[in-house]
Design a protein around this motif. Structure first.
Motif, mmCIF file in Angstrom:
data_model
loop_
_atom_site.group_PDB
_atom_site.id
_atom_site.type_symbol
_atom_site.label_atom_id
_atom_site.label_comp_id
_atom_site.label_asym_id
_atom_site.label_seq_id
_atom_site.Cartn_x
_atom_site.Cartn_y
_atom_site.Cartn_z
ATOM 1 N N ASN A 1 45.494 5.551 -75.910
ATOM 2 C CA ASN A 1 46.345 4.683 -76.759
ATOM 3 C C ASN A 1 46.264 4.027 -77.742
ATOM 4 O O ASN A 1 47.433 3.726 -78.643
ATOM 5 C CB ASN A 1 47.082 3.778 -75.563
ATOM 6 C CG ASN A 1 48.566 3.482 -76.232
ATOM 7 O OD1 ASN A 1 49.396 4.115 -76.476
ATOM 8 N ND2 ASN A 1 49.102 2.355 -75.815
ATOM 9 N N PHE B 1 44.902 6.068 -80.146
ATOM 10 C CA PHE B 1 46.679 7.167 -81.391
ATOM 11 C C PHE B 1 47.415 6.034 -81.976
ATOM 12 O O PHE B 1 47.537 6.612 -83.147
ATOM 13 C CB PHE B 1 47.131 7.385 -80.183
ATOM 14 C CG PHE B 1 46.465 8.723 -79.094
ATOM 15 C CD1 PHE B 1 45.077 8.787 -79.533
ATOM 16 C CD2 PHE B 1 47.575 9.241 -78.184
ATOM 17 C CE1 PHE B 1 44.765 10.027 -78.787
ATOM 18 C CE2 PHE B 1 46.669 10.017 -77.436
ATOM 19 C CZ PHE B 1 45.270 10.943 -77.598
ATOM 20 N N GLY B 2 47.014 4.849 -81.933
ATOM 21 C CA GLY B 2 47.569 4.151 -82.760
ATOM 22 C C GLY B 2 47.579 3.792 -83.750
ATOM 23 O O GLY B 2 47.993 3.639 -85.101
ATOM 24 N N ARG C 1 53.462 6.124 -79.052
ATOM 25 C CA ARG C 1 51.947 6.896 -78.915
ATOM 26 C C ARG C 1 52.149 6.865 -76.960
ATOM 27 O O ARG C 1 50.922 7.563 -76.726
ATOM 28 C CB ARG C 1 50.981 5.288 -79.525
ATOM 29 C CG ARG C 1 51.151 4.709 -80.158
ATOM 30 C CD ARG C 1 50.570 5.403 -81.513
ATOM 31 N NE ARG C 1 51.427 6.853 -81.397
ATOM 32 C CZ ARG C 1 52.937 6.391 -82.095
ATOM 33 N NH1 ARG C 1 52.896 5.830 -83.028
ATOM 34 N NH2 ARG C 1 53.384 7.472 -82.269
ATOM 35 N N SER D 1 52.280 0.039 -83.729
ATOM 36 C CA SER D 1 51.367 1.207 -83.323
ATOM 37 C C SER D 1 49.983 0.721 -82.918
ATOM 38 O O SER D 1 49.284 1.093 -82.166
ATOM 39 C CB SER D 1 51.668 2.840 -84.445
ATOM 40 O OG SER D 1 52.198 3.199 -84.474
ATOM 41 N N THR E 1 49.329 -1.975 -78.668
ATOM 42 C CA THR E 1 49.021 -0.634 -77.289
ATOM 43 C C THR E 1 48.617 -1.596 -76.153
ATOM 44 O O THR E 1 48.809 -0.661 -74.987
ATOM 45 C CB THR E 1 48.078 -0.032 -78.250
ATOM 46 O OG1 THR E 1 47.045 -0.806 -78.861
ATOM 47 C CG2 THR E 1 48.919 1.027 -79.224
#
Length: 441
Positions: A357, A360-361, A129, A72, A76
């Motif tokens: 991305n 968000f991870g 993600r 995560s 990314t």
């Protein structure tokens, strides 16, 4: 001060087939989540029936969670280089293949099982993600406010989690644990096929994979971290969600079962309390979906944080009446439904597309950290102080910590934060401020 700007007209953004594309993305996500919930039940049961070892059940759980958290955050930039849609397709198909191996091999070796579960967990981390990044362009193509999109998205997640575990139990009863895992494999494969064939993000709406390929890997990771750190509003909201997760898991995993054991000595009461909370979340999500565009988002968020944890903890320490516990638990569930959709809408509004991305991870990993430590801390507190004292201290601390943002709220400063339709910030203009962004009037 960074401003959350007036939204572009959503009707002008809507594209032919946009609503159908968004619906297909949401269906793919629902299938993916439902299958994952089935596996969460089926894999530990398979380990138990094959080995009889509770320790190995715990090892399998860790083998899923640790790779999920790792990818995560750290995978990314690789997903940015591959592209969001391709990442969802590849990770979904890879996860389906790994689960198919578990399902098809009779008396599967524990080491092989562990490896396949770890592969699936890692792929789910980075693929999840990428799914999130796809949401905004598909929501815009559908002409739908992002706060409503995130509310629907989170609602599907709640329904899938509420129904997936019981479905997993039924599938194990009907077709065995490996048969149930086949269902997850098929659900993942269906998710990949739907995203590959029926989801069409508008051209130029996703991160540029070519630009990402020219960026050094570590530098790409650091850009995401720096952006999140610089935006004090988002960082503060993230800390609040992490604390809410910590206290929430302490309540559901430790305090509620021990309280029921002490007061009633009957396990069904645990299911009633936790089930009531889940029903409240689903109902709250439905309400939010309807009212989302009319609510002041940041104020709703901080009020929800206050109501979602402390009341349902404190009531356990103040009464032995189940009905009072159920009522406050239900109210807490309704309040909790607003938290993730509003945080999600704020993220879409304040994080540049090329960094979404990565940010968000980081957000997913930090939020899950609260889930990882909450139960352990609650157990230590009960062991050292006793159940009622631990509940009251935890509830009071939870209330004091979560009420601070509400006491600091000033409408003239914070304004009515309309993140759902706001344009994301530019990467060269980070949302750094001593105060949260305000709506432009």
């Amino acid at each position: 001060m960074t401003e959350v700007r007036e939204p572009t007209n959503l009707g002008e953004q809507r594209q032919p087939g946009g609503r159908a594309g968004l619906a297909m993305l949401l269906v793919a996500y629902a299938l993916f989540t439902l299958g994952s919930m089935v596996t969460i039940v089926a894999v530990p049961w398979l380990v138990l029936t094959n080995t009889g070892s509770a320790t190995k059940m715990g090892v399998v759980a860790a083998a899923t969670t640790v790779p999920f958290l790792f990818t995560s955050v750290f995978a990314t930039p690789a997903a940015d280089r591959l592209g969001m849609q391709a990442t969802v397709v590849v990770t979904s198909m890879g996860g389906a293949l790994s689960m198919a191996v578990v399902a098809i091999v009779p008396d599967i070796n524990f080491g092989v099982l562990l490896a396949m579960v770890a592969v699936s967990g890692g792929l789910n981390g980075v693929g999840g993600r990428a799914q999130h990044v796809l949401l905004r362009p598909m929501g815009e193509a559908a002409g739908m406010p992002m706060i409503r999109v995130t509310a629907i998205y989170d609602g599907l997640n709640n329904v899938a989690m509420l129904t997936g575990a019981p479905l997993g139990g039924l599938l194990i009863y009907w077709i065995g644990a490996q048969g149930a895992i086949w269902v997850d494999a098929l659900a993942m494969a269906a998710c990949g096929l739907i995203v590959a064939t029926l989801v069409r993000p508008p051209k130029g709406s996703l991160p540029d994979s070519g630009a990402a390929a020219n960026e050094r890997y570590v530098a790409a990771l650091l850009r995401g971290f720096r952006h999140l750190w610089a935006d004090q509003l988002l960082f503060g909201m993230l800390l609040m969600v992490t604390l809410a997760n910590l206290f929430s898991v302490a309540n559901s995993a430790v305090f509620v079962p021990l309280w029921v054991s002490d007061v009633y000595g009957a396990a069904p009461a645990i299911g009633i309390i936790l089930g009531t909370y889940s029903v409240g979340v689903v109902l709250g999500n439905a309400i939010l979906t309807v009212l989302a565009t009319k609510l002041p988002q940041y104020l709703t968020f901080i009020v929800s944080i206050v109501l979602c944890c402390a009341p349902r903890q404190l009531i356990l320490g103040l009464t032995n009446e189940l009905v009072y516990v159920i009522v406050l638990t239900f109210v807490s569930g309704v309040a909790a439904a607003a938290i993730r959709p509003i945080l999600g809408a704020m993220l879409y509004a304040r994080v540049p597309v090329e960094l979404q991305n990565r940010v968000f991870g980081l957000v997913a990993a930090v939020c899950r950290a609260g889930l990882a430590v909450g139960g352990v801390m609650a157990g230590w507190l009960v062991a050292g102080l006793g159940l009622r004292e631990a509940i009251l201290i935890s509830g009071i601390v939870c209330f004091l910590v979560t009420v601070v943002p509400l006491l600091r709220y000033r409408h003239s400063v914070h304004g009515r934060l309309l993140a759902d339709d706001a344009k994301p910030a530019k990467d060269d203009e980070p949302a750094r401020s001593d105060e949260p962004a305000t709506e432009k009037h």
